[in-house]
Structure formats: C-alpha cells, structure tokens
Design an enzyme around this catalytic site. Structure first.
Site, PDB file in Angstrom:
ATOM      1  N   LYS A 244     -16.214 -20.392  26.333  1.00 38.41           N
ATOM      2  CA  LYS A 244     -15.295 -19.390  26.894  1.00 38.41           C
ATOM      3  C   LYS A 244     -14.185 -19.055  25.914  1.00 38.41           C
ATOM      4  O   LYS A 244     -13.593 -19.956  25.319  1.00 38.41           O
ATOM      5  CB  LYS A 244     -14.675 -19.948  28.176  1.00 38.41           C
ATOM      6  CG  LYS A 244     -15.671 -20.067  29.306  1.00 38.41           C
ATOM      7  CD  LYS A 244     -15.062 -19.438  30.530  1.00 38.41           C
ATOM      8  CE  LYS A 244     -15.769 -19.858  31.784  1.00 38.41           C
ATOM      9  NZ  LYS A 244     -15.045 -19.437  32.956  1.00 38.41           N
TER      10      LYS A 244
ATOM     11  N   LYS B 158     -21.509 -13.637  27.782  1.00 40.51           N
ATOM     12  CA  LYS B 158     -21.291 -14.135  29.146  1.00 40.51           C
ATOM     13  C   LYS B 158     -20.591 -13.026  29.930  1.00 40.51           C
ATOM     14  O   LYS B 158     -19.382 -12.826  29.816  1.00 40.51           O
ATOM     15  CB  LYS B 158     -20.443 -15.403  29.133  1.00 40.51           C
ATOM     16  CG  LYS B 158     -20.330 -16.064  30.498  1.00 40.51           C
ATOM     17  CD  LYS B 158     -19.672 -17.420  30.399  1.00 40.51           C
ATOM     18  CE  LYS B 158     -19.660 -18.187  31.712  1.00 40.51           C
ATOM     19  NZ  LYS B 158     -19.425 -17.454  32.926  1.00 40.51           N
TER      20      LYS B 158
ATOM     21  N   CYS C  56      12.663  14.119  45.383  1.00 38.14           N
ATOM     22  CA  CYS C  56      12.642  13.330  44.151  1.00 38.14           C
ATOM     23  C   CYS C  56      11.702  14.011  43.145  1.00 38.14           C
ATOM     24  O   CYS C  56      10.497  14.098  43.382  1.00 38.14           O
ATOM     25  CB  CYS C  56      12.177  11.918  44.479  1.00 38.14           C
ATOM     26  SG  CYS C  56      12.092  10.830  43.054  1.00 38.14           S
TER      27      CYS C  56
ATOM     28  N   CYS D 176      16.353  10.072  41.417  1.00 39.90           N
ATOM     29  CA  CYS D 176      17.082  10.896  42.387  1.00 39.90           C
ATOM     30  C   CYS D 176      18.176  10.108  43.109  1.00 39.90           C
ATOM     31  O   CYS D 176      18.849  10.637  43.979  1.00 39.90           O
ATOM     32  CB  CYS D 176      16.109  11.495  43.402  1.00 39.90           C
ATOM     33  SG  CYS D 176      15.494  10.261  44.561  1.00 39.90           S
TER      34      CYS D 176
ATOM     35  N   CYS E 196      16.792   4.815  43.313  1.00 40.75           N
ATOM     36  CA  CYS E 196      15.790   5.505  42.512  1.00 40.75           C
ATOM     37  C   CYS E 196      16.387   5.978  41.181  1.00 40.75           C
ATOM     38  O   CYS E 196      17.430   6.643  41.179  1.00 40.75           O
ATOM     39  CB  CYS E 196      15.239   6.699  43.284  1.00 40.75           C
ATOM     40  SG  CYS E 196      14.080   7.672  42.317  1.00 40.75           S
TER      41      CYS E 196
ATOM     42  N   TYR F 184     -30.541 -11.761  32.655  1.00 35.69           N
ATOM     43  CA  TYR F 184     -30.552 -12.795  31.613  1.00 35.69           C
ATOM     44  C   TYR F 184     -31.313 -14.072  31.948  1.00 35.69           C
ATOM     45  O   TYR F 184     -31.265 -15.028  31.174  1.00 35.69           O
ATOM     46  CB  TYR F 184     -29.116 -13.125  31.203  1.00 35.69           C
ATOM     47  CG  TYR F 184     -28.180 -13.425  32.365  1.00 35.69           C
ATOM     48  CD1 TYR F 184     -28.402 -14.504  33.217  1.00 35.69           C
ATOM     49  CD2 TYR F 184     -27.064 -12.617  32.607  1.00 35.69           C
ATOM     50  CE1 TYR F 184     -27.546 -14.782  34.265  1.00 35.69           C
ATOM     51  CE2 TYR F 184     -26.210 -12.881  33.657  1.00 35.69           C
ATOM     52  CZ  TYR F 184     -26.451 -13.963  34.481  1.00 35.69           C
ATOM     53  OH  TYR F 184     -25.616 -14.229  35.521  1.00 35.69           O
TER      54      TYR F 184
ATOM     55  N   GLU G 253     -26.154 -15.342  24.068  1.00 42.27           N
ATOM     56  CA  GLU G 253     -25.982 -14.129  24.872  1.00 42.27           C
ATOM     57  C   GLU G 253     -24.515 -13.953  25.203  1.00 42.27           C
ATOM     58  O   GLU G 253     -23.746 -14.909  25.158  1.00 42.27           O
ATOM     59  CB  GLU G 253     -26.746 -14.273  26.203  1.00 42.27           C
ATOM     60  CG  GLU G 253     -28.229 -14.379  26.032  1.00 42.27           C
ATOM     61  CD  GLU G 253     -28.901 -14.907  27.290  1.00 42.27           C
ATOM     62  OE1 GLU G 253     -28.295 -14.854  28.376  1.00 42.27           O
ATOM     63  OE2 GLU G 253     -30.025 -15.387  27.168  1.00 42.27           O
TER      64      GLU G 253
ATOM     65  N   ASP H  38     -18.833 -10.928  32.666  1.00 44.58           N
ATOM     66  CA  ASP H  38     -17.868 -11.337  33.683  1.00 44.58           C
ATOM     67  C   ASP H  38     -18.026 -10.436  34.904  1.00 44.58           C
ATOM     68  O   ASP H  38     -17.324  -9.445  35.067  1.00 44.58           O
ATOM     69  CB  ASP H  38     -16.452 -11.229  33.101  1.00 44.58           C
ATOM     70  CG  ASP H  38     -15.465 -12.038  33.906  1.00 44.58           C
ATOM     71  OD1 ASP H  38     -15.897 -12.791  34.797  1.00 44.58           O
ATOM     72  OD2 ASP H  38     -14.260 -11.915  33.650  1.00 44.58           O
TER      73      ASP H  38
ATOM     74  N   CYS I  35      10.536   4.958  46.565  1.00 41.37           N
ATOM     75  CA  CYS I  35      11.612   5.906  46.777  1.00 41.37           C
ATOM     76  C   CYS I  35      11.192   6.762  47.968  1.00 41.37           C
ATOM     77  O   CYS I  35      10.148   7.412  47.915  1.00 41.37           O
ATOM     78  CB  CYS I  35      11.817   6.776  45.538  1.00 41.37           C
ATOM     79  SG  CYS I  35      12.849   8.209  45.897  1.00 41.37           S
TER      80      CYS I  35
HETATM   81  S1  IVH Z   1     -27.446 -18.210  32.628  1.00 33.69           S
HETATM   82  C1  IVH Z   1     -28.551 -22.061  34.989  1.00 33.69           C
HETATM   83  N1  IVH Z   1     -26.556 -16.222  31.159  1.00 33.69           N
HETATM   84  O1  IVH Z   1     -22.041 -17.328  34.290  1.00 33.69           O
HETATM   85  C2  IVH Z   1     -27.754 -21.096  34.217  1.00 33.69           C
HETATM   86  N2  IVH Z   1     -25.284 -16.884  33.039  1.00 33.69           N
HETATM   87  O2  IVH Z   1     -20.882 -20.045  34.665  1.00 33.69           O
HETATM   88  C3  IVH Z   1     -27.885 -19.745  34.719  1.00 33.69           C
HETATM   89  N3  IVH Z   1     -23.276 -15.515  33.412  1.00 33.69           N
HETATM   90  O3  IVH Z   1     -23.471 -18.143  37.377  1.00 33.69           O
HETATM   91  C4  IVH Z   1     -26.914 -18.814  34.163  1.00 33.69           C
HETATM   92  N4  IVH Z   1     -23.558 -14.168  31.694  1.00 33.69           N
HETATM   93  O4  IVH Z   1     -23.061 -15.663  36.875  1.00 33.69           O
HETATM   94  C5  IVH Z   1     -26.332 -17.000  32.234  1.00 33.69           C
HETATM   95  N5  IVH Z   1     -25.901 -14.453  29.773  1.00 33.69           N
HETATM   96  C6  IVH Z   1     -25.694 -15.227  30.843  1.00 33.69           C
HETATM   97  C7  IVH Z   1     -24.584 -15.054  31.683  1.00 33.69           C
HETATM   98  C8  IVH Z   1     -24.400 -15.910  32.781  1.00 33.69           C
HETATM   99  C9  IVH Z   1     -22.794 -14.458  32.740  1.00 33.69           C
HETATM  100  C10 IVH Z   1     -22.623 -16.099  34.615  1.00 33.69           C
HETATM  101  C11 IVH Z   1     -23.551 -16.375  35.754  1.00 33.69           C
HETATM  102  C12 IVH Z   1     -23.455 -17.841  36.026  1.00 33.69           C
HETATM  103  C13 IVH Z   1     -22.155 -18.186  35.409  1.00 33.69           C
HETATM  104  C14 IVH Z   1     -22.143 -19.627  34.992  1.00 33.69           C
END
Ligand code: IVH
Length: 580
Positions: A316, A119, A434, A413, A410, A229, A117, A121, A428
């Site tokens: 990551k 991740k 200006c 001006c 500036c 998720y 999946e 942010d 400024c």
């Molecule tokens: S699963 C026990 N799936 O990443 C594991 N987490 O570093 C539960 N996050 O606290 C998390 N995308 O806030 C999971 N597809 C994804 C995610 C995800 C982002 C975040 C989540 C978690 C953190 C862990």
C-alpha cells in the site's frame, strides 16, 4: 409504408440488434475505441426496445436493453459465496516485501514467477457466468456471503452480459473491482453541493453507495466501471493466473493493461516504484499494488492463512504528505449560500502539482484540528482531487497565534450566518440579496444541464446584474437586444444568438427547468423523478408531503425543501413569469 415483420424475422432482428449493440458497447467501454456515433447507437437501442416491447417473448434478461436499468429492488438477496472472498495481507515497506519473497522461496524451493497488478480502490464483486451469460453478481459482504446486486451490475457497460468467442468454460466465476472514475466522482459531488447535500467522501464510498441503490436506472446513470483480476472455476483454460486473465480479455472482460509478469522481487519493486508517481495520472484511484504468484499449483502449495492467501500480498502506498505555512483562512460563498473555509497556503509541490489552497470544509474541522493562521500544516493528497489538511505541526506554532474564530457574518453581504441542526456547513440565508448567490443561481439556471442558454456566460450575467437588469432568472426572459448591445464584448451577432438561446430555452423539458430552479436537495436525478411523476409545475406546487414521498427515493428532507420552495411567493412569481 413499412411491411410488418413475421415473428421469425422479429426474432432474428432482435438477435442481430443485440449483437450489434453489445459489439459497440465492448468497443466503447472495454477497448475505448468507439465505432459508432452516440446518435446511431441510441437509434439501434430504440429499435431493439420497440421490438422487445412488441415481442416480449423474445426479451432476454441479458439483452443490451437491460443496461439502462429500471427495476426497483427493495432488499438484496443474500448469497453464500461458492469460494470465500478473502482479503490480502498488507505491507508498506520494501523490507517486508523481501521477507515475503524469502518465505515463498523457502516454501517452494523451485523457480517461480510473480504477477503485479494495480490495487484498485473500489468495491469487490464476484461475477458468475454460465454458458457464456452473466447469471449473478455478488458483493463481498463478510467474505462468506454477500448481496445479490445482479440488476445493478448489468447496467455497468464494461461488464459483458454475454461473452464473446467460444472457448470459455461452461461455468466460472470472475472477480474484480467496481470503481467510480474520478471525473464522475467530481461531477457527482458538484451536483450534491448544488443540492446542498454533504459531499461523498471518496470515489470508493461513492461506488459502494451506488451499487447498493434500489433503483438500477440511477446506477446506470453513474458510469461505474469494472476491472477483473481473479478467475475461479474447475475448467479454466490455463493453470496460471496471468494467462487465464489474458484469455478472459478475449471473452470481453476489462483486464487492466497494467498487469505484468515479474521474474523476481526486484522487478516487483521497480513496478511499485513506477506506479508510486504514475498513479496520479490514472482516471481512477488505486491504493497500492497487488503481488501474486502466477502458477496455480504453486498457489495451492503455498495455501492460505485464516484470512488471506500466502501466495499474494498488497503493497500500500502511503498518502503523499507535505508540510507548509498556512498564510490565511478565507471564506467562500457558494451558489446555495454555503460557506466554505479555505486555507491559503505558501505554495508547495505535492504529488505532481503545486498546491496553493486547500479546503478546510467547515467549522467542525477547523475546531477539531485547532488550525490557526500562521501554523505549519500537513497537506495530503488522497483519492480526492482537492488536497486536504490533515494536521498541524505544533512544534512550529509561533508564540502568539490566535485560535481561529469562525466568521459570524457573510463575507459578501454581511448577513448573519445560520447553521441548521444536522448540517456541518454554515449558510448565508440572504438568498435574494447576496450577490454570489443571485449570480450563481442564474449561472446554474442557464447551465447546459438546465436551460442550456450557453451564450449567457458568467461574465455577461455579472455585467447585467451590476446594471440592475438581472435580479433573478425570470428577468432573463425580459431581456431585449438593446439591453445587451451596450455590454462589453457584446457584438450584434452575439446579442442575436443570446436572444435566440433564450427563446429556445422555453421549449426545454420540465425536468431540466426543475433542476434549473436550484431547489435545495433537488439535483438532476431527483428533478427527473419529480418531472416524471408530476408532469408540470402546477401539479408539483399542489403536492403535499405524502404525495411527494410516494415518488421513489424522495425522503422527508427533499419533500420539505420542495414544499418550502413553493410556499415562497417570490419563487412562484418568478416561475409564473418564466413560463409565460
Ligand atoms: S486479489 C484472495 N487483486 O483488495 C485475494 N484484489 O485487500 C483476492 N483489490 O478484497 C484479491 N485490486 O477488493 C486482488 N488487483 C487486485 C486487486 C484486489 C483491488 C481489492 C479486493 C480485495 C482487497 C484485498
């Protein structure tokens, strides 16, 4: 003549309208397939709100009318998580992923399947549903207990308040990430810049700040989104992660289309490789990929360490970085007079685009990095759209460079710049003399969200300014067709349109005029609140600190700035002329 409804009819109609509205919501925000015009949607919503007002006994806490917010929460309740909210172990290399794969193979000694999946942010959230209704939304907090942000979460339109279909468990929790789309982030920061507020660092911080706001109507205006998720509960339909989430999609949840099952670690590595570049095309930030074991019995077998599950890992991405030559530092003057130092770079390819310029933000950052013209600098693209300079390659510094001296005057001006306590930026102060400030203020005043005189573009403003016909925005209201016709690219028809646009703008509501004035710290939202409270300029002009601070979310800095604005005679004159 309308015939008055019976109580039963009203109840039926409320149920009908709620269903309709939720269906359109779902199609628009989850499926991205709108099925009704905004206008018709608003009409249905108005109908529902009116009926609910007339028959409050039928107002359901999960009614679509609750999505607009309005409740003010002074302090969020702390809630203990039924299942602790853990974090994930991180890795940055393919090698570590192979190690992870080996550990799993050894522990399970049977066939297994991965799910990959994105991740996301953003901010983690746990949603509890009972009998198909959203009953609680809690933030991660310290993993053991978090904040009850249910009211704010109800404003997120991609989160179902009432589930679709029938075969959902009577009670379960679904977890996911609340994110702020990049487009919203950019416009939010633009607005903050205009109100001379420091920009939000990244979409994640913005999402997290928004979720903790006391006034849910502001949360509603921020267009947060949410991907789910993880599912937890005793009566889930399947014994595997992927299949449960696909099922949850049918109940109305937004489950990413980019979740895939992978037969082995090589397929996982391909997925990671694919998203390393493709992620830049998404309209939200991700910071990596999450790899999970699909089967619940196998997850249980693998278990947990003290902090994280052994059955999942986060890969990551490193922020993409290149180095290039900093040719020159120049300075830009914004509409509010704020000075932005800009690094002009030797063009370089980074994360799919050619980068020529990067913001250096302010004098402190230049000082901290000790960045100089002629340096080779590292440029990085993180979540932000504008790349940033993260460091200097000192090994490549030429022999005779000069420490960067921040400008004192500036560039437009020549006024002496000022820097107030607690502010990172230089300004400024020559507001009325200006040129980019004067032109910028007028552009802001006529912009769509303010007075909406869209036929008066930046180029026309610049021409009228050069000719001395526009010195401030009240002058707009003295413009005559004869003033316009001699301008370049101004035909009779455009001139007529413009004059009409100016006339029409006199009917614009007070909040938009207030926003258009460009008072420091008064963005769109603050303008709305002030307008609601004070109704007109006369009342606002007379307000003191105390009265101003009675308005929700208005603190000392905003109040001071408003008072300062209305003390200026020149400003009062301009407003008086505009209102006439
Ligand atoms: S699963 C026990 N799936 O990443 C594991 N987490 O570093 C539960 N996050 O606290 C998390 N995308 O806030 C999971 N597809 C994804 C995610 C995800 C982002 C975040 C989540 C978690 C953190 C862990």
């Amino acid at each position: 003549m309308t015939i008055k409804m019976t109580k039963d009819q009203a109840k039926d109609r409320i149920v009908y309208l709620s269903k309709e509205l939720e269906e359109h919501n779902y199609r628009y925000y989850v499926l991205s397939e709108p099925s009704i015009s905004d206008f018709d949607f608003d009409k249905l919503l108005e109908d529902l709100k009116e009926l609910e007002k007339e028959y409050p006994e039928f107002l359901n806490p999960n009614s679509p009318s609750q999505r607009v917010g309005g409740q003010i929460i002074k302090e969020f309740k702390t809630i203990r998580h039924k299942y602790p909210m853990l974090s994930l172990a991180n890795t940055y290399t393919a090698e570590e992923l192979h190690d992870f794969d080996e550990r799993i193979s050894k522990s399970l000694s049977e066939q297994f399947e991965y799910v990959c999946e994105l991740k996301f942010d953003g901010v983690a959230i746990g949603l509890t549903y009972k009998a198909g209704l959203l009953v609680q939304a809690v933030t991660r907090g310290d993993g053991e207990q978090g904040d009850d942000v249910t009211n704010n979460v109800k404003t997120i339109r991609s989160i179902p308040l009432r589930l679709r279909g029938r075969n959902y468990p009577d009670e379960f929790e679904i977890r996911g990430e609340i994110i702020l789309p990049l487009k919203v982030f950019e416009s939010l920061n633009k607005e903050r810049e205009e109100a001379r507020e420091p920009p939000l660092a990244n979409p994640r911080n913005a999402a997290s700040g928004t979720l903790k706001m006391q006034d849910s109507s502001i949360v509603a205006s921020r267009n947060l989104d949410c991907y789910l998720y993880v599912m937890l509960g005793e009566q889930l339909p399947f014994t595997s992660h992927y299949e449960n989430l696909i099922e949850a999609r049918k109940w109305g949840f937004k489950i990413s289309d980019f979740m895939v099952r992978c037969a082995d670690i090589n397929a996982v590595l391909n997925y990671i490789h694919h998203w390393k570049t493709e992620r830049h095309k998404l309209d939200f930030d991700i910071d990596g990929v999450v790899v999970k074991i699909n089967s619940f019995p196998q997850q249980r077998k693998l278990g947990f360490t003290a902090k994280s599950p052994r059955w999942a890992i986060a890969y990551k991405y490193q922020a993409e970085q290149v180095s290039t030559l900093l040719e020159k530092i120049t300075y830009q003057v914004g509409r509010t007079g704020s000075i932005t130092p800009v690094a002009n770079l030797k063009p370089v390819q980074l994360a799919g685009t050619v980068v020529k310029r990067a913001s250096l933000h302010n004098a402190d950052i230049i000082e901290k990095l000790d960045v100089r013209e002629g340096d080779t600098v590292y440029v990085e693209k993180g979540g932000e759209i504008i790349p940033k300079i993260t460091g200097v390659d000192l090994t490549k510094r030429p022999a005779k460079t000069q420490k960067t001296k921040y400008i004192t005057h500036c560039p437009e001006c020549n006024a002496l710049l000022v820097r107030e306590d607690n502010e990172a930026n230089h300004y400024c102060p020559n507001e009325s003399g200006c040129p980019p400030q004067i032109k910028g203020r007028m552009e802001h005043f006529v912009s769509r969200k303010a007075m909406n005189i869209d036929s008066l573009g930046g180029e026309t403003i610049a021409q009228l300014f050069e000719k001395g016909l526009l010195k401030n925005f009240a002058d707009i209201y003295d413009l005559k067709k004869e003033d316009l016709l001699p301008l370049e690219r101004m035909a009779e028809r455009s001139a007529n349109n413009l004059i009409k646009g100016i006339e029409d703008s006199k009917k614009i509501p007070f909040d938009r005029l207030l926003y258009g004035l460009g008072i420091r710290h008064v963005g769109e939202t603050t303008a709305k609140k002030l307008a609601y409270y004070f109704k007109n300029t006369e009342a606002l002009k007379k307000a003191g600190m105390e009265q101003l601070m009675e308005v929700g979310d208005i603190g000392e800095a905003i109040a001071k700035s408003i008072i300062h604005y209305f003390k200026e005679r020149k400003n009062l004159e301009i407003i008086d002329r505009q209102i006439k």
